[in-house]
Each structure stands twice: as structure tokens, then as C-alpha cells.
Design an enzyme around this catalytic site. Structure first.
Site, PDB file in Angstrom:
ATOM      1  CG  HIS A 190      -2.936   0.103  -0.296  1.00 46.87           C
ATOM      2  ND1 HIS A 190      -2.589   1.258  -0.962  1.00 46.87           N
ATOM      3  CD2 HIS A 190      -2.345   0.183   0.918  1.00 46.87           C
ATOM      4  CE1 HIS A 190      -1.807   1.992  -0.179  1.00 46.87           C
ATOM      5  NE2 HIS A 190      -1.654   1.371   0.967  1.00 46.87           N
ATOM      6  CE  LYS A 207      -0.253  -0.818   8.663  1.00 48.03           C
ATOM      7  NZ  LYS A 207      -0.325  -1.317   7.272  1.00 48.03           N
ATOM      8  CD  GLU A 264      -6.158  -0.258   3.510  1.00 50.78           C
ATOM      9  OE1 GLU A 264      -5.616  -0.353   2.388  1.00 50.78           O
ATOM     10  OE2 GLU A 264      -5.528  -0.358   4.587  1.00 50.78           O
ATOM     11  CG  ASP A 288      -0.335  -4.648   6.235  1.00 50.24           C
ATOM     12  OD1 ASP A 288       0.596  -5.297   5.716  1.00 50.24           O
ATOM     13  OD2 ASP A 288      -0.747  -3.556   5.778  1.00 50.24           O
ATOM     14  CG  ASP A 325      -4.031   2.098  -4.293  1.00 50.52           C
ATOM     15  OD1 ASP A 325      -4.749   2.687  -5.124  1.00 50.52           O
ATOM     16  OD2 ASP A 325      -3.629   2.629  -3.236  1.00 50.52           O
ATOM     17  CD  GLU A 373       0.107  -2.226   0.978  1.00 54.03           C
ATOM     18  OE1 GLU A 373      -0.770  -2.761   1.677  1.00 54.03           O
ATOM     19  OE2 GLU A 373       0.778  -1.265   1.352  1.00 54.03           O
ATOM     20  CD  GLU A 408      -2.397  -5.812   3.948  1.00 56.84           C
ATOM     21  OE1 GLU A 408      -3.511  -5.909   4.500  1.00 56.84           O
ATOM     22  OE2 GLU A 408      -1.949  -4.730   3.523  1.00 56.84           O
ATOM     23  CE  LYS A 431      -4.484  -3.293   6.519  1.00 54.59           C
ATOM     24  NZ  LYS A 431      -4.429  -3.329   5.048  1.00 54.59           N
ATOM     25  CG  ASN A 439      -1.986   5.581   2.062  1.00 53.73           C
ATOM     26  OD1 ASN A 439      -1.199   4.698   2.350  1.00 53.73           O
ATOM     27  ND2 ASN A 439      -3.298   5.365   1.998  1.00 53.73           N
TER      28      ASN A 439
HETATM   29  O1  LIG Z   1       0.961   1.248   6.241  1.00 54.16           O
HETATM   30  C1  LIG Z   1       0.785   1.313   5.038  1.00 54.16           C
HETATM   31  O2  LIG Z   1       1.696   1.574   4.212  1.00 54.16           O
HETATM   32  C2  LIG Z   1      -0.581   1.071   4.490  1.00 54.16           C
HETATM   33  C3  LIG Z   1      -0.841  -0.346   4.255  1.00 54.16           C
HETATM   34  O3  LIG Z   1       0.010  -1.195   4.189  1.00 54.16           O
HETATM   35  C4  LIG Z   1      -2.236  -0.773   4.134  1.00 54.16           C
HETATM   36  O4  LIG Z   1      -3.122   0.062   4.235  1.00 54.16           O
HETATM   37  O5  LIG Z   1      -2.452  -1.966   3.920  1.00 54.16           O
HETATM   38 MG   LIG Z   2      -0.821  -3.130   3.649  1.00 49.76          MG
END
Ligand SMILES: O=C([O-])CC(=O)C(=O)O
Ligand SMILES: [Mg+2]
Length: 389
Positions: free
Chosen positions: A322, A184, A341, A213, A292, A265, A239, A182, A55
Site C-alpha cells: 500500500h 473503492k 501501488e 477495495d 506498507d 495495509e 481487498e 483499483k 497516507n
Molecule cells: O483509501 C485508502 O485509505 C487507501 C487504500 O486503502 C489503498 O490505497 O489501498
Molecule cells: Mg486499501
């Protein structure tokens, strides 16, 4: 016995949701689903390998259809076989895909190639009649370990999500057996992020850990300001603070952040990975690498990346990729990565585990399914089968 790729099919599928990280939203996110159709029969069924591109990078239908699939279909089939001639050779296929491609400037062709490579490895393990993780362990002279650490990634920003919704989400992950979650950061002012972090830490208590992250959002000054705030808390990792290719920023950050950092990632080749290890100040005794394979030229390339790690004094157990897909679960179980993950509530039906696999104490156990194991996940396999029909 003939072993031949007779078709390579691609369809671009939505994996959209209203979530937002510090850099992008996922309202238009897509993934490429690929089927590599062979002429091999196993247990009365044609062997088809499947792949998709994780993704975060959108479908790659244009590149796959215009450039990469034709190269495979136009190649002399004998040149794609292993020495015994009774299975495909993923490295020869990889070299064929990459013929007439200049080095460097990886762009998103690494995603297109990674997607096809996933399908090729699925086919190779199915032709061998084994789970991919067992095939990999054998090829590398290792013991497979079907028990794999997984953590729950989520904690996104989205409209109307307040602290109690965030806490509820994290509680839901713990209830499902995870012990690392995790969330954001970097998509809100620092003080608001601090409150979000404290809310989650209060919710999960001492029995679980939190990773954060920033999705590459911060400049050096902001990355350091966050480091000073974050180091007050016992986090699992910090992260992708800055731009994924800004190795100097990553190295400078280490001065301000003694606890574990994670990144990788958005590095798409073994050469980029090598530069991170050479110049990014990452510490092999505590930091984590998140390359990844689906985004970065696939498992053929990932094995080269693991070679780079070895030369630079890193253990594969420092890798937790990732992407939350079964391909990386197989690599983890077969080649001794530190885990994988998982996104319990997102990117379905592509991510996740075969049906019936439960998370217990932060780990899953891989079932013995041939190939990557997609056939064991009924919602995902329904989409795959439709492509190959
Ligand atoms: O939100 C995203 O692009 C996914 C991401 O960074 C992660 O899973 O570490
Ligand atoms: Mg990430």
C-alpha cells in the site's frame, strides 16, 4: 570520517482531498515530512535523508518531536554506526528509537518510527552513493530488478461523481500506461457498487484488470454477500473486506471467494503479519499482502516481516505494498516484491515516480538515483529541501 546525525526535523503537511472510501474521508488528511540531517558531505553537498508517512494515518509530529527524535539526538553517535564505522546502521538506529517501548499495542508509533526509518535508509544509501534498491539487493545477495509492476489506485467516492466520471478516471489510467486499476467499494449499497464495477469493467475491456477495495468496512455477513456478487467478475483482487485484525473473518471469506484476496495495509508489525498468515486463511498461491513499511515501523521491520513470510511459505513476490511511495518501489526492485501501488491523481507531491519515469505496460523502470530517489521528483524535493534548509 565522521558520520553523525546532527538534526531530525519534522513538519506536518496537508495531503487532503474531497475523496471518500468506505471508512474515512480525506478532507483533513496530513502526512509528516521528516529530514534526518547528517554531517556527511557528498559531491559538495550535505547528506540529508528524507521520509514521509505514506497516507491514511495522519502526521506524527507529536510522537516524532516528543519521543523519537530526541532519542536519536541524545544517543552516543558511535553507537549508531555500522561495523566499518563509515555509515549509519539502520538496525542500531531502529533499536535506539524503540528503546523503552513495550511490545504489542502498536498504536501509531509504528507510523512515527516508519517515517524516520525511511529518512535513515535514504541517508544510508546516499552515503553509500547508491540507489537504495541496489544497496538492498547487495545486502540480501540478490539481483536487483529495476522494472517494477505498478497499478493505479483511485475510484473513490466523492460528491457529484457519476458513472461517467468514474469511467473517465479509469480510462485516464489506461491512457497513462497502467493495465491494472483499483476502485473503492463498500461506500454505497451493494447494487450501486455492482453498477459501478460493471461500468468500470466495460470501460477497461479485456486488456486490463480491476481490483476492488472495501477498506475494512464489512462485517462477515456483508463481506460474504459482496464475495458472492464479486465472484461473478474476473477481478484482480478483493481487498480488505473486514476489519484488518479480524483474521477469522478473512479466513471464513476464503470459503466464498476462490479468486485472489488482498489485505495487510493496516497491519503494523511483523507480529501482526505473522498472525494474518497463521490465522487469516490467506493463500500463498494467489493472495496478496499489502504491508506498507512507512506505516509499520519502516524497512528494518519490513525485513523481519519478509522473514516471517519465508517461514510461513510465502514468496516476497506476493507483496504489493500500500501507499504509492518511492520507498516501496525501492524495496520492490531490490528485494523482489510483486510490485507497488500508485495513485496517479492523489496525494501529490508525495506519491508517484521521479520526473520522466513513465508507466509502460503496467511497469516502471527505476532510474539510478542515489538514495530513495526523491531528488528526481522536483515538486516533492522542493518541499523536502525547504525542511532541511
Ligand atoms: O483509501 C485508502 O485509505 C487507501 C487504500 O486503502 C489503498 O490505497 O489501498
Ligand atoms: Mg486499501
Amino acid at each position: 570520517m565522521s558520520v553523525r546525525i546532527v538534526d531530525v526535523r519534522e513538519v506536518t503537511k496537508p495531503i487532503s482531498s474531497p475523496i471518500r472510501n468506505a471508512y474515512i474521508d480525506f478532507t483533513k488528511m496530513t502526512t509528516s515530512l521528516v529530514a534526518v540531517v547528517t554531517d556527511v558531505m557528498r559531491e559538495g553537498k550535505r547528506v540529508v535523508g528524507y521520509g514521509f508517512n505514506s497516507n491514511g494515518r495522519y502526521g506524527q509530529g507529536g510522537l516524532i518531536r516528543e519521543r523519537f527524535a530526541p532519542r536519536l539526538l541524545e544517543a552516543d553517535p558511535k553507537k549508531l554506526l555500522d561495523e566499518g564505522g563509515d555509515n549509519l546502521d539502520p538496525d542500531k538506529i531502529w533499536a535506539t528509537l524503540m528503546s523503552n517501548e513495550k511490545p504489542g499495542g502498536h498504536g501509531e508509533r509504528s507510523v512515527a518510527v516508519g517515517t524516520i526509518d525511511m529518512a535513515v535508509w535514504d541517508a544510508v544509501a546516499k552515503i553509500a552513493g547508491k540507489p537504495l534498491f541496489r544497496l538492498l539487493a547487495e545486502r540480501h545477495g540478490r539481483n536487483a530488478n529495476p522494472r517494477v509492476f505498478v497499478y493505479a489506485a483511485g475510484g473513490y467516492y466523492y460528491p457529484g461523481k457519476d458513472l461517467s466520471a468514474l469511467r473517465g478516471e479509469m480510462r485516464g489510467y489506461l491512457d497513462r500506461g497502467y493495465n491494472v486499476v483499483k476502485m473503492k467499494i463498500g461506500g454505497a449499497p451493494i447494487e450501486e457498487d455492482r453498477q459501478r464495477i460493471e461500468a468500470v469493467l466495460n470501460e477497461i475491456g479485456k486488456g486490463a484488470q480491476l481490483a476492488v477495495d472495501a477498506n475494512g468496512r464489512f462485517d462477515l455477513e456483508t463481506a460474504i454477500a459482496y464475495a458472492k456478487m464479486l465472484r461473478d467478475y474476473p477481478l484482480f483482487w478483493y481487498e480488505e473486506a473486514g476489519d484488518p485484525l479480524d483474521f477469522q473473518l478473512q479466513a471464513a471469506l476464503a470459503e466464498f471467494y476462490p479468486a485472489p484476496m488482498a489485505t495487510g495495509e493496516n497491519l503494523f508489525s511483523h507480529q501482526d503479519a505473522r498472525n494474518l498468515l497463521r490465522y487469516g486463511g490467506m493463500r500463498p498461491d494467489r493472495d496478496w499482502l499489502q504491508f506498507d513499511c512507512a506505516l509499520s515501523y519502516g524497512l528494518c521491520e519490513y525485513q523481519r516481516t519478509l522473514e516471517v513470510l519465508k517461514i510461513q511459505g510465502w514468496s516476497p513476490s506476493r507483496c504489493i505494498p500500500h501507499g504509492g511511495h518511492q520507498m516501496s518501489l525501492n524495496i520492490a526492485a531490490g528485494l523482489g516484491l510483486g510490485g507497488n501501488e500508485s495513485y496517479p491523481d492523489l496525494f501529490q507531491p508525495y506519491g508517484g515516480f521521479p520526473d520522466g519515469v513513465r508507466v509502460e505496460n503496467g511497469h516502471i523502470t527505476m532510474p539510478d538515483l542515489p538514495g530513495i530517489g526523491f531528488e528526481g521528483k522536483s515538486d516533492l524535493y522542493a518541499e523536502m529541501k525547504a525542511l532541511a534548509a
